[in-house]
Design an enzyme around this catalytic site. Structure first.
Site, mmCIF file in Angstrom:
data_model
loop_
_atom_site.group_PDB
_atom_site.id
_atom_site.type_symbol
_atom_site.label_atom_id
_atom_site.label_comp_id
_atom_site.label_asym_id
_atom_site.label_seq_id
_atom_site.Cartn_x
_atom_site.Cartn_y
_atom_site.Cartn_z
ATOM 1 N N LYS A 176 -0.172 -5.111 13.014
ATOM 2 C CA LYS A 176 -0.802 -6.457 12.403
ATOM 3 C C LYS A 176 -0.780 -6.228 10.994
ATOM 4 C CE LYS A 176 -5.392 -7.425 10.958
ATOM 5 N NZ LYS A 176 -4.534 -8.589 10.016
ATOM 6 N N GLU A 251 -6.566 5.086 5.153
ATOM 7 C CA GLU A 251 -6.164 5.037 3.653
ATOM 8 C C GLU A 251 -6.732 4.006 2.831
ATOM 9 O OE1 GLU A 251 -5.146 4.276 0.528
ATOM 10 O OE2 GLU A 251 -2.972 4.295 0.593
ATOM 11 N N CYS A 293 -2.973 1.121 -4.578
ATOM 12 C CA CYS A 293 -4.140 2.059 -4.208
ATOM 13 C C CYS A 293 -4.298 3.297 -5.218
ATOM 14 C CB CYS A 293 -4.101 2.280 -2.842
ATOM 15 S SG CYS A 293 -2.413 3.049 -2.391
ATOM 16 N N GLU A 394 -13.386 0.160 -7.048
ATOM 17 C CA GLU A 394 -11.996 -0.215 -7.074
ATOM 18 C C GLU A 394 -11.928 -1.541 -7.407
ATOM 19 O OE1 GLU A 394 -9.678 -0.175 -3.337
ATOM 20 O OE2 GLU A 394 -8.322 1.071 -4.245
HETATM 21 O O1 TXE Z 1 -8.852 -5.778 2.362
HETATM 22 P P1 TXE Z 1 -9.062 -5.443 4.018
HETATM 23 P P2 TXE Z 1 -9.059 -6.940 1.652
HETATM 24 C C1 TXE Z 1 -9.171 -2.509 -1.478
HETATM 25 C C2 TXE Z 1 -8.880 -3.281 -2.669
HETATM 26 C C3 TXE Z 1 -9.382 -4.613 -2.304
HETATM 27 C C4 TXE Z 1 -10.414 -4.460 -1.118
HETATM 28 C C5 TXE Z 1 -10.514 -5.698 -0.297
HETATM 29 O O2 TXE Z 1 -10.103 -2.715 -3.397
HETATM 30 O O3 TXE Z 1 -9.882 -5.576 -3.243
HETATM 31 O O4 TXE Z 1 -9.767 -3.543 -0.410
HETATM 32 O O5 TXE Z 1 -9.108 -6.178 0.072
HETATM 33 C C6 TXE Z 1 -7.657 -6.261 8.097
HETATM 34 N N1 TXE Z 1 -10.999 -4.871 11.697
HETATM 35 N N2 TXE Z 1 -7.674 -2.633 -0.874
HETATM 36 O O6 TXE Z 1 -10.253 -7.506 2.128
HETATM 37 O O7 TXE Z 1 -10.148 -6.253 4.768
HETATM 38 C C7 TXE Z 1 -6.894 -7.416 7.231
HETATM 39 O O8 TXE Z 1 -6.674 -8.276 8.391
HETATM 40 C C8 TXE Z 1 -9.621 -4.724 11.661
HETATM 41 C C9 TXE Z 1 -7.024 -1.139 -0.920
HETATM 42 O O9 TXE Z 1 -7.815 -7.622 1.582
HETATM 43 O O10 TXE Z 1 -9.347 -3.893 4.054
HETATM 44 C C10 TXE Z 1 -5.779 -6.411 6.635
HETATM 45 O O11 TXE Z 1 -4.802 -6.432 7.528
HETATM 46 N N3 TXE Z 1 -8.916 -5.032 10.451
HETATM 47 C C11 TXE Z 1 -5.788 -1.074 -0.134
HETATM 48 C C12 TXE Z 1 -6.245 -5.056 6.446
HETATM 49 O O12 TXE Z 1 -7.353 -4.909 7.244
HETATM 50 C C13 TXE Z 1 -9.412 -5.637 9.743
HETATM 51 C C14 TXE Z 1 -4.992 -2.126 -0.135
HETATM 52 C C15 TXE Z 1 -6.598 -4.681 4.900
HETATM 53 O O13 TXE Z 1 -7.722 -5.641 4.648
HETATM 54 C C16 TXE Z 1 -10.892 -6.020 9.847
HETATM 55 C C17 TXE Z 1 -5.621 -3.567 0.161
HETATM 56 C C18 TXE Z 1 -11.877 -5.482 10.676
HETATM 57 N N4 TXE Z 1 -13.040 -5.779 10.771
HETATM 58 C C19 TXE Z 1 -6.965 -3.571 -0.352
HETATM 59 N N5 TXE Z 1 -11.135 -6.506 8.433
HETATM 60 C C20 TXE Z 1 -5.252 0.139 -0.166
HETATM 61 N N6 TXE Z 1 -5.719 1.180 0.414
HETATM 62 O O14 TXE Z 1 -4.132 0.204 -0.675
HETATM 63 C C21 TXE Z 1 -9.994 -6.845 7.582
HETATM 64 N N7 TXE Z 1 -8.824 -6.449 8.402
#
Ligand code: TXE
Length: 500
Positions: A176, A251, A293, A394
């Protein structure tokens, strides 16, 4: 995409079960780049069921390792064949420059080639149990059905760190991508099909995290979840997985220190390392507008050089050429979405209210050519401290905070004073000091006199709340394997414990 079915389930392409779609926005100008199918929880169940059936059927996991490795090599070849079109999709979706997207596709390719070689070289371990009649060996087997959830900052790269080892290990999976950036992953799934991935071994669904992601991670037929994303979502997934005792790898980003010692020399003295340090601090935080990240968002600099060093970084930051990632002149692009820029702007307001001194940036660019995109200027806050949320949280945007130190011990303490622990950088001309400091830092990757580099052959992951588990390297393959000990007695006899 644009009328074609985008969900790949059980080897066939289909639309969402309720016909739903989502507009994919180009962040450089806010226009609709594509319309894709939006999978439902029913589609999630169908995808997991297809992966379960493909695993339980046994054919894929029994495929000789040489054939699995050959398939990975074919995928790598196809990625290179389609490098340009994949890179353009990545730039359209994320806003990053085309130059970065091309590097991403090369990196994705190298991950597939690395795991093709690694899995081919794996050997069982024979254990000597002190009995010549017993053959005791430890073998690795695929963990089963995997759910692979990727974020939007490196859509295909992050997905490849999961798909390549999962395929190499003989797992089946449901991938996904982020609902914000699914385009390159959809194109990639077509390449997997062309390369000969058997039906149901890889399934692709895209849609909202809250509904689709939640359904995938709450499915009892899943054996392993690999997630890259935000801390809050990681926590939710870990809690859900715990109800089914599903193994999870997370991660979750970082708040990464970049420590600069005064011994790097003085301004303009290239050989001493000053210019290189300024350049790496700049690149470490502002590449991809800070949506990385491992971005070096916390500059921790020795007090005696701090004023000059911050001024030098700010002068370079003001010269960064920002624009549409498709434009070859652009050095950095927009933020990924309007919602994300809102978040970054709220952190800038917070920084000002917390008393940090704004050195540069803190606004959207005033160039009318960028008015419809989600651009934000490189921003630097000086005189920050650990009581400020812009230093501890972050922000995932182009924001550099500056803290100052006077002793090596203080620099280490500041570098470790974070709930995260993904990555850190150290710059010094004193080799012994450099080695002391990198060993003392509690982060998953530490760069000494460099920043941001990684290789498919070395593990990637975090200490603390940056997550658990590792991707890449041999450990990144082991995540997708169960370990089995086989005890084979070639001269069977009674146990002889009970006498009656
Ligand atoms: O991330 P999400 P978001 C951090 C960064 C950013 C914050 C929020 O600080 O501002 O996270 O970003 C899926 N069950 N990073 O809201 O929600 C979602 O559809 C299962 C750091 O965009 O964590 C997407 O595919 N899956 C990071 C994925 O999770 C779920 C990179 C990431 O989205 C879900 C990105 C749920 N309940 C953001 N909710 C890094 N580690 O590099 C969301 N998703």
């Amino acid at each position: 995409m644009d009328g074609e079915p985008d969900l790949w389930i059980g080897g066939s392409w289909r639309h969402a079960s309720d016909g739903g779609t989502r507009d994919i926005i180009n962040p450089a100008h806010g226009g609709v780049a594509a319309v894709v199918d939006e999978a439902t929880p029913d589609d999630a169940s169908a995808a997991v069921a297809a992966a379960r059936a493909a695993f339980d059927d046994g054919a894929w996991r029994a495929t000789p390792v040489t054939e699995r490795a050959a398939l990975l090599e074919r995928v790598a070849d196809l990625l290179q064949r389609d490098k340009e079109s994949l890179a353009r999709l990545e730039t359209t979706d994320t806003g990053k420059t085309l130059a970065e997207s091309r590097i991403d596709i090369d990196d994705v390719t190298s991950v597939f080639r690395y795991y093709a070689k690694l899995v081919g070289a794996e050997a069982d371990r024979v254990v000597d149990v002190g009995d010549a009649a017993v053959i005791s060996r430890v073998v690795r087997e695929p963990i089963g059905v995997c759910v692979l959830i990727a974020p939007w900052n490196y859509p295909l790269l992050q997905m490849s760190w999961k798909v390549a080892p999962a395929l190499a290990a003989g797992c089946t999976m449901v991938a996904k991508p982020s609902e914000v950036t699914p385009l390159s992953t959809i194109a990639f799934a077509h390449l997997l099909e062309e390369a000969g991935v058997p039906p149901g071994v890889v399934n692709l669904v895209q849609g909202s995290g809250a509904t689709l992601g939640a359904a995938l991670t709450d499915d009892p037929d899943v054996d392993f979840i690999s997630f890259t994303g935000g801390l809050a979502t990681g926590r939710t997934i870990a809690k859900t997985a715990a109800t089914h005792v599903t193994k999870v790898a997370l991660e979750l980003g970082g708040k990464n220190p970049h420590i600069v010692f005064a011994d790097i020399g003085g301004p303009g003295d290239r050989d001493s390392g000053w210019d290189a340090a300024v350049d790496h601090v700049l690149t470490g935080v502002f590449l991809h507008s800070g949506q990385v990240c491992s971005a070096g968002t916390r500059l921790i600099v020795e007090e005696s050089i701090a004023d000059d060093f911050v001024a030098a970084v700010a002068a370079r930051a003001e010269k960064i050429t920002m624009g549409d990632g498709m434009d070859a002149a652009s050095e950095t692009g927009p933020l990924v979405s309007e919602q994300h820029r809102d978040k970054v702007e709220s952190y800038v307001r917070l920084g000002i209210s917390e008393g940090a001194r704004l050195v540069t940036g803190g606004a959207r660019p005033d160039d009318p050519a960028m008015a419809d995109g989600y651009f934000y200027l490189p921003t630097i806050f000086d005189h920050c401290d650990r009581s400020m949320r812009i230093v501890t949280e972050e922000t995932f945007g182009p924001i550099l905070t500056v803290e100052r130190f006077t002793t090596e011990a203080e620099a280490i303490a500041l570098g470790n004073d974070t709930e995260y622990g993904l990555a850190a950088g150290v710059r010094t001309s004193d080799t012994a000091r450099g080695e002391r400091v990198v060993r003392a830092l509690r982060h998953g990757t530490v760069w000494l006199n460099d920043f941001g580099y990684y290789t498919a052959a070395a593990e990637w992951g975090g200490f603390g709340k940056s997550g658990n588990g590792r991707e890449l390297g041999p450990t990144g393959l082991a995540e997708y394997q169960e370990i089995k000990h086989i005890w084979h007695n070639t001269a069977p006899g009674a146990a002889g414990w009970f006498k009656g």
